[in-house]
Design an enzyme around this catalytic site. Structure first.
Site, mmCIF file in Angstrom:
data_model
loop_
_atom_site.group_PDB
_atom_site.id
_atom_site.type_symbol
_atom_site.label_atom_id
_atom_site.label_comp_id
_atom_site.label_asym_id
_atom_site.label_seq_id
_atom_site.Cartn_x
_atom_site.Cartn_y
_atom_site.Cartn_z
ATOM 1 N N GLU A 34 1.048 -1.278 0.082
ATOM 2 C CA GLU A 34 0.012 -0.187 0.149
ATOM 3 C C GLU A 34 1.181 1.630 0.479
ATOM 4 O O GLU A 34 1.492 1.560 1.043
ATOM 5 C CB GLU A 34 -1.108 0.233 1.517
ATOM 6 C CG GLU A 34 -2.102 -1.108 0.860
ATOM 7 C CD GLU A 34 -3.251 -1.365 -0.017
ATOM 8 O OE1 GLU A 34 -3.295 0.325 0.152
ATOM 9 O OE2 GLU A 34 -4.285 -1.901 0.292
ATOM 10 N N CYS A 85 -2.527 9.540 2.296
ATOM 11 C CA CYS A 85 -1.995 9.050 0.865
ATOM 12 C C CYS A 85 -3.273 9.331 0.301
ATOM 13 O O CYS A 85 -2.621 9.301 -1.225
ATOM 14 C CB CYS A 85 -2.067 7.277 1.247
ATOM 15 S SG CYS A 85 -3.614 6.387 1.845
HETATM 16 P P1 NAD Z 1 7.642 5.400 4.538
HETATM 17 O O1 NAD Z 1 9.160 4.819 3.699
HETATM 18 O O2 NAD Z 1 8.787 5.788 5.042
HETATM 19 O O3 NAD Z 1 7.946 4.463 6.114
HETATM 20 C C1 NAD Z 1 6.682 3.262 5.963
HETATM 21 C C2 NAD Z 1 7.000 1.858 7.302
HETATM 22 O O4 NAD Z 1 8.040 1.871 6.343
HETATM 23 C C3 NAD Z 1 7.835 2.646 8.157
HETATM 24 O O5 NAD Z 1 7.172 1.840 9.662
HETATM 25 C C4 NAD Z 1 9.281 2.546 7.574
HETATM 26 O O6 NAD Z 1 10.081 2.277 9.255
HETATM 27 C C5 NAD Z 1 9.129 1.295 6.968
HETATM 28 N N1 NAD Z 1 10.093 1.237 6.005
HETATM 29 C C6 NAD Z 1 11.183 2.422 4.987
HETATM 30 N N2 NAD Z 1 12.235 1.567 4.631
HETATM 31 C C7 NAD Z 1 11.768 -0.057 4.708
HETATM 32 C C8 NAD Z 1 13.080 -0.990 4.437
HETATM 33 N N3 NAD Z 1 13.485 -1.044 3.209
HETATM 34 N N4 NAD Z 1 11.820 -2.234 5.152
HETATM 35 C C9 NAD Z 1 11.562 -2.319 5.708
HETATM 36 N N5 NAD Z 1 10.542 -1.583 5.854
HETATM 37 C C10 NAD Z 1 11.026 -0.190 5.534
HETATM 38 O O7 NAD Z 1 6.880 6.548 4.823
HETATM 39 P P2 NAD Z 1 5.601 6.884 6.067
HETATM 40 O O8 NAD Z 1 6.622 8.418 5.533
HETATM 41 O O9 NAD Z 1 5.948 6.964 7.247
HETATM 42 O O10 NAD Z 1 4.553 7.160 5.532
HETATM 43 C C11 NAD Z 1 3.736 8.569 4.118
HETATM 44 C C12 NAD Z 1 3.833 7.489 2.718
HETATM 45 O O11 NAD Z 1 3.092 6.619 3.168
HETATM 46 C C13 NAD Z 1 3.369 8.398 2.129
HETATM 47 O O12 NAD Z 1 3.774 7.806 0.033
HETATM 48 C C14 NAD Z 1 1.930 7.832 1.681
HETATM 49 O O13 NAD Z 1 1.239 7.771 0.385
HETATM 50 C C15 NAD Z 1 2.040 6.599 2.290
HETATM 51 N N6 NAD Z 1 0.557 6.127 2.759
HETATM 52 C C16 NAD Z 1 0.353 4.711 1.460
HETATM 53 C C17 NAD Z 1 -0.739 4.565 2.374
HETATM 54 C C18 NAD Z 1 -1.962 3.463 1.330
HETATM 55 O O14 NAD Z 1 -2.522 3.095 2.111
HETATM 56 N N7 NAD Z 1 -1.554 3.482 0.199
HETATM 57 C C19 NAD Z 1 -1.360 4.657 3.341
HETATM 58 C C20 NAD Z 1 -1.337 5.565 4.396
HETATM 59 C C21 NAD Z 1 0.417 5.771 3.682
#
Ligand code: NAD
Length: 509
Positions: free
Chosen positions: A264, A298
């Protein structure tokens, strides 16, 4: 009255205590391996102990052990755990909402809405616990029955983003638990207090309903902890929510060990505003979609594709609405605009506005920092007229920037709409039935969610949630999204008393 750091610490302490989080889970700031911060002040509230490498393995192993017991518990009995969780969430709605406001800066109404979503998905999952149906298909052989049966999958690894710190966990966890899976959760490193609050409620429900203790584990830490979960062969499904950048790392790693992933990821959502639209209705919906959660959903609206005959009126009305939005303390019920998550988000927003200007865009309003008396970063949502859909407009900037593009004919509007790599949520405002149907049709919006006279954010739990293209293709929550958390077994039962081979094959002497 604006909150001080001491107010926030006291409020967080009160909520954590009411939720049953043991005080030994957090420490003074700097004394843990991770700091819990608030975007209202930018400062650390508490220290939290993260999970070292060896402990991550041990927690996953515990979940796997609990799974062996949990999968043998009948699904309707598993539903009792989620029913109790839902009751506890409802009872502690305000406490969870307080933690969301403290750690993410969401205004109270949106924070309460996020907790409501948790209750809604628990209701859905409890109903599902009696409806994990498999189909029976007609067999081509006499005296045979052909049937599919859905079985628990194993340990589900849930990785969640900061902006929905509790709802995304509940979408995955409520459904995975009724499906008979165990869950290991790696929440965002920006929201450890929300994670501790949710975990305390679920641990209580586990004890009260006699479920195995390891059926849910939480792992606190950054991407390195997430990577360990992603690489674990004990975890058959990784459900990861976050940026497309994260998904590009996680997807291939899970695929390399032939695991399953449910991704997602980021959006770049648009609304098409047609000449027949009810503008009053459209503008209210557009302002919420673009400025709600300070543009940090998102599903936030990032592109507004407006018919050229109404574009001047629309930009004037949206600018006026952006200018009027009350910004400030998100605990104050009159506030509609809370802070950005951190300084880096502000830097990214300013860089995006500079890039938009450099490519011929005109910032019509907003983009500037708002003084609220608190040290966090508040910004006025920006409305930016752009001549074409290139460069920065193609990217998701996680801040309140709404790009305006104009169109002449409907085909052009659709081409603009679909002309980005992301595919999460879409909306059209129209009173023309043909336009509405076209938008929802096979050559219409290419997103996972497409709405008519509804903007891009604020989905209900009953539908499957997720998006296409760079948004990752995953689906969570309602409809038949539950199937992702199970393995399908196709069973043939021969009660004919004779061997009959399929496709008429004979194999006897
Ligand atoms: P992010 O990608 O920085 O982090 C999200 C999660 O992934 C965190 O828990 C982080 O620690 C983990 N993570 C990061 N790199 C990783 C890796 N290499 N391996 C495993 N885990 C890893 O995102 P954010 O800044 O917390 O949130 C914002 C983003 O999330 C935006 O792009 C938003 O659109 C998206 N989002 C999408 C949805 C959806 O349902 N499509 C919902 C909410 C947020």
């Amino acid at each position: 009255m604006m909150k001080t750091q001491a107010d926030l610490i006291a409020r967080a302490r009160g909520a954590l205590a009411a939720l049953g989080v043991s005080p030994d889970r957090f420490t003074p700031p700097g004394a843990g391996t991770l700091d819990a911060r608030s975007p209202l002040t930018g400062a650390a509230l508490f220290g939290v102990r993260g999970h070292p490498r060896e402990q991550v393995e041990a927690e996953i192993a515990q979940a796997q052990e609990a799974f062996r017991q949990w999968r043998m518990t009948p699904a309707p009995v598993r539903g009792r755990l989620v029913k109790r969780l839902g009751e506890l969430i409802a009872e502690h709605k305000q406490h969870l909402a307080d933690l969301i406001t403290i750690e993410v800066g969401k205004i109270t109404s949106e924070a309460l809405g996020e907790v409501q979503e948790m209750s809604d998905v628990c209701d859905l999952a409890v109903g599902l616990s009696r409806q994990l149906f498999g189909r029976t298909m007609p067999s081509e052989r006499v005296g045979h029955r052909l049937q599919e049966v859905w079985h628990p999958l194993g340990v589900v690894g849930v990785i969640s983003a900061f902006n929905f710190p509790v709802a995304v966990w509940s979408w995955n966890t409520a459904i995975a638990l009724v499906c008979g899976d165990a869950v290991v959760w790696k929440p965002s490193e920006l929201t450890p207090l929300c994670a501790l609050g949710c975990t305390a409620l679920l641990e209580r429900a586990v004890v009260e309903t006699g479920a195995p203790a390891g059926v849910h584990r939480v792992l606190l830490g950054g991407p390195e902890v997430g990577e360990q979960l992603v690489d674990s062969p004990m975890v058959p499904l990784i459900s990861a929510t976050g940026s497309t950048r994260m998904g590009r790392r996680v997807g291939p790693r899970v695929a390399a060990r032939l695991g399953r992933s449910l991704l997602e990821l980021g959006g770049n959502n648009a609304v098409v505003l047609t000449p027949s639209a009810d503008l009053g209705q459209a503008i209210d919906a557009i302002v919420f979609a673009a400025a709600g959660t300070a543009g940090q959903r998102c599903t936030s609206l990032r592109r507004l594709i407006v018919h050229e005959s109404i574009v001047e009126e629309v930009v004037a009305r949206v600018s006026a609405a952006f200018d009027r939005l009350p910004a400030g303390d998100p605990f104050d019920r009159a506030t509609l605009l809370g802070p950005l998550i951190h300084e880096r988000a502000h830097t990214a927003m300013q860089a995006a506005l500079s890039a938009a200007r450099a490519q011929g865009g005109q910032v019509l309003c907003g983009g500037d920092r708002i003084e609220t008396g608190m040290p966090g970063v508040w910004v006025r949502p920006a409305l930016v007229r752009v001549p074409e859909q290139t460069g920065i407009v193609l990217e998701e900037t996680f801040a309140p920037i709404l790009y305006v593009l104009s169109y002449r004919d409907f085909e052009q509007a659709l081409a603009l709409h679909n002309g980005v790599t992301q595919g999460l949520s879409a909306g059209i405002f129209t009173r023309d039935l043909a336009e509405a149907e076209r938008f929802l049709g096979p050559d219409g919006a290419d997103t996972g969610i497409a709405n008519v006279n509804v903007a891009t954010s604020g989905a209900e739990i009953g539908g499957a949630f997720g998006g296409e293209k760079d948004t990752g293709g995953g689906r969570e929550a309602g409809s038949d999204a539950w199937r992702a958390y199970l393995r399908r077994s196709t069973a043939t039962i021969n009660h004919s008393g004779a061997v009959q081979l399929a496709q008429g094959v004979h194999f006897s002497g």
